[in-house]
Design a protein around this motif. Structure first.
Motif, short mmCIF file in Angstrom:
data_model
loop_
_atom_site.label_atom_id
_atom_site.label_comp_id
_atom_site.label_asym_id
_atom_site.label_seq_id
_atom_site.Cartn_x
_atom_site.Cartn_y
_atom_site.Cartn_z
N ARG A 115 36.28 -3.97 -26.73
CA ARG A 115 35.02 -4.64 -26.43
C ARG A 115 34.25 -4.88 -27.73
O ARG A 115 34.17 -4.02 -28.59
CB ARG A 115 34.28 -3.73 -25.47
CG ARG A 115 32.83 -3.68 -25.51
CD ARG A 115 32.25 -2.55 -24.67
NE ARG A 115 32.86 -2.34 -23.40
CZ ARG A 115 32.26 -2.52 -22.23
NH1 ARG A 115 31.01 -2.91 -22.18
NH2 ARG A 115 32.89 -2.28 -21.12
N VAL A 116 33.67 -6.10 -27.84
CA VAL A 116 32.95 -6.46 -29.06
C VAL A 116 31.90 -7.53 -28.73
O VAL A 116 32.13 -8.38 -27.87
CB VAL A 116 33.96 -6.98 -30.14
CG1 VAL A 116 34.62 -8.26 -29.74
CG2 VAL A 116 33.32 -7.10 -31.49
N PRO A 117 30.72 -7.48 -29.39
CA PRO A 117 29.75 -8.56 -29.22
C PRO A 117 30.31 -9.86 -29.80
O PRO A 117 30.97 -9.84 -30.84
CB PRO A 117 28.53 -8.09 -30.02
CG PRO A 117 28.69 -6.62 -30.15
CD PRO A 117 30.18 -6.38 -30.20
N CYS A 118 30.04 -10.98 -29.13
CA CYS A 118 30.59 -12.27 -29.55
C CYS A 118 29.52 -13.35 -29.40
O CYS A 118 28.80 -13.39 -28.39
CB CYS A 118 31.79 -12.61 -28.67
SG CYS A 118 32.57 -14.20 -29.02
N LYS A 119 29.43 -14.23 -30.39
CA LYS A 119 28.53 -15.38 -30.30
C LYS A 119 29.10 -16.36 -29.29
O LYS A 119 30.29 -16.69 -29.34
CB LYS A 119 28.42 -16.07 -31.66
CG LYS A 119 27.76 -15.23 -32.73
CD LYS A 119 27.72 -16.01 -34.03
CE LYS A 119 27.05 -15.25 -35.12
NZ LYS A 119 26.97 -16.05 -36.36
N VAL A 120 28.24 -16.82 -28.37
CA VAL A 120 28.68 -17.77 -27.34
C VAL A 120 27.69 -18.92 -27.24
O VAL A 120 26.53 -18.79 -27.61
CB VAL A 120 28.84 -17.09 -25.97
CG1 VAL A 120 30.00 -16.09 -25.99
CG2 VAL A 120 27.56 -16.41 -25.52
N VAL A 121 28.19 -20.03 -26.68
CA VAL A 121 27.36 -21.20 -26.47
C VAL A 121 27.63 -21.75 -25.08
O VAL A 121 28.75 -21.69 -24.59
CB VAL A 121 27.60 -22.28 -27.55
CG1 VAL A 121 29.04 -22.77 -27.55
CG2 VAL A 121 26.63 -23.44 -27.43
N GLY A 122 26.57 -22.24 -24.43
CA GLY A 122 26.70 -22.84 -23.10
C GLY A 122 26.56 -21.83 -21.99
O GLY A 122 26.22 -20.67 -22.21
N SER A 123 26.84 -22.30 -20.79
CA SER A 123 26.77 -21.45 -19.61
C SER A 123 28.00 -20.54 -19.57
O SER A 123 29.13 -21.02 -19.57
CB SER A 123 26.71 -22.33 -18.36
OG SER A 123 26.74 -21.53 -17.21
N ILE A 124 27.74 -19.23 -19.52
CA ILE A 124 28.81 -18.24 -19.49
C ILE A 124 28.55 -17.32 -18.30
O ILE A 124 27.44 -16.81 -18.14
CB ILE A 124 28.85 -17.38 -20.78
CG1 ILE A 124 28.88 -18.25 -22.04
CG2 ILE A 124 30.00 -16.38 -20.73
CD1 ILE A 124 30.16 -18.96 -22.32
N ASN A 125 29.56 -17.12 -17.47
CA ASN A 125 29.46 -16.18 -16.36
C ASN A 125 30.35 -14.99 -16.62
O ASN A 125 31.44 -15.13 -17.20
CB ASN A 125 29.88 -16.86 -15.05
CG ASN A 125 28.93 -17.95 -14.66
OD1 ASN A 125 27.73 -17.73 -14.57
ND2 ASN A 125 29.46 -19.14 -14.43
#
Length: 167
Positions: A115-125
Motif C-alpha cells: 500500500r502506498v499513497p498515489c497522485k490521482v486525477v479525475g473521478s476515482i472510486n
C-alpha cells in the motif's frame, strides 16, 4: 547498551530477550558488518510496501507515478495506460531493495508491492483499477485496462480534480 540479554557460554549462545531501553535507538549490524542469516517466524513492519531504488532522471516526490524511460531508468509517467509503467514513488517503504544504489534524489524507492499513497486525477472510486494518465505523474481510473498497464487498485475515492489516495 541493550538490556535483558544473557550470553551463556563460549559459543555466544543468547537466551532470554534482547531489548533496547528506548524504541528505535539501536541497529543490528552495520552496512559493512552484517549478519549472515537471520531466522524468524514472523516479520513485522511499521510501513506497508516493498520498494526498490531505480535511477531517475529528476527528483520526484512521493506519490508520483513513474515509467521506464527518459535519460535514466525511470522518468515521470505522461502516457495514458502505458505498459512502461514502473510504479509509484514510495513515501516510507517497509522493505527496501537495492538500498545502496544512490540516494532518494537520484534513485527514489518505487513501490513494487503493498500500500502506498498515489497522485490521482479525475473521478476515482474505491476498488477502481488505476493506470498512468496523460497528466504527468498522476494515475487515473480505467474500466478495461490492458495487461501490464495496471498500477494498482484504489483504496480510497475522490469525485474529481487532482488528489492523493492510497493504492
Amino acid at each position: 547498551t541493550p538490556t535483558n540479554h544473557m550470553v551463556n557460554d563460549a559459543t555466544n549462545t543468547v537466551s532470554g530477550s534482547i531489548n533496547p531501553r528506548v524504541d528505535a535507538t539501536y541497529d543490528l549490524g552495520t552496512p559493512t558488518e552484517q549478519w549472515n542469516v537471520i531466522y524468524r517466524h514472523t516479520v513485522e513492519a511499521t510501513y506497508a510496501d516493498l520498494a526498490e531504488r531505480y535511477e531517475a532522471d529528476a527528483v520526484y516526490e512521493p506519490g508520483t507515478v513513474l515509467m521506464i524511460g527518459g535519460d535514466k531508468e525511470v522518468t515521470i509517467a505522461c502516457l495514458h495506460a502505458t505498459t512502461a509503467v514502473a510504479g509509484v514513488v514510495s513515501t516510507n517503504p517497509a522493505y527496501m531493495l537495492n538500498s545502496e544504489a544512490g540516494t532518494d534524489e537520484t534513485h527514489p524507492y518505487i513501490a513494487l508491492k503493498g500500500r502506498v499513497p498515489c497522485k490521482v486525477v479525475g473521478s476515482i472510486n474505491k476498488g477502481d483499477l488505476l493506470v498512468t494518465s496523460t497528466y504527468p505523474g498522476y494515475a487515473g481510473s480505467a474500466t478495461h485496462p490492458n495487461a501490464g498497464t495496471i498500477i494498482g487498485k484504489a483504496l480510497g475515492s475522490q469525485s474529481e480534480g487532482f488528489g492523493v489516495i492510497e493504492v
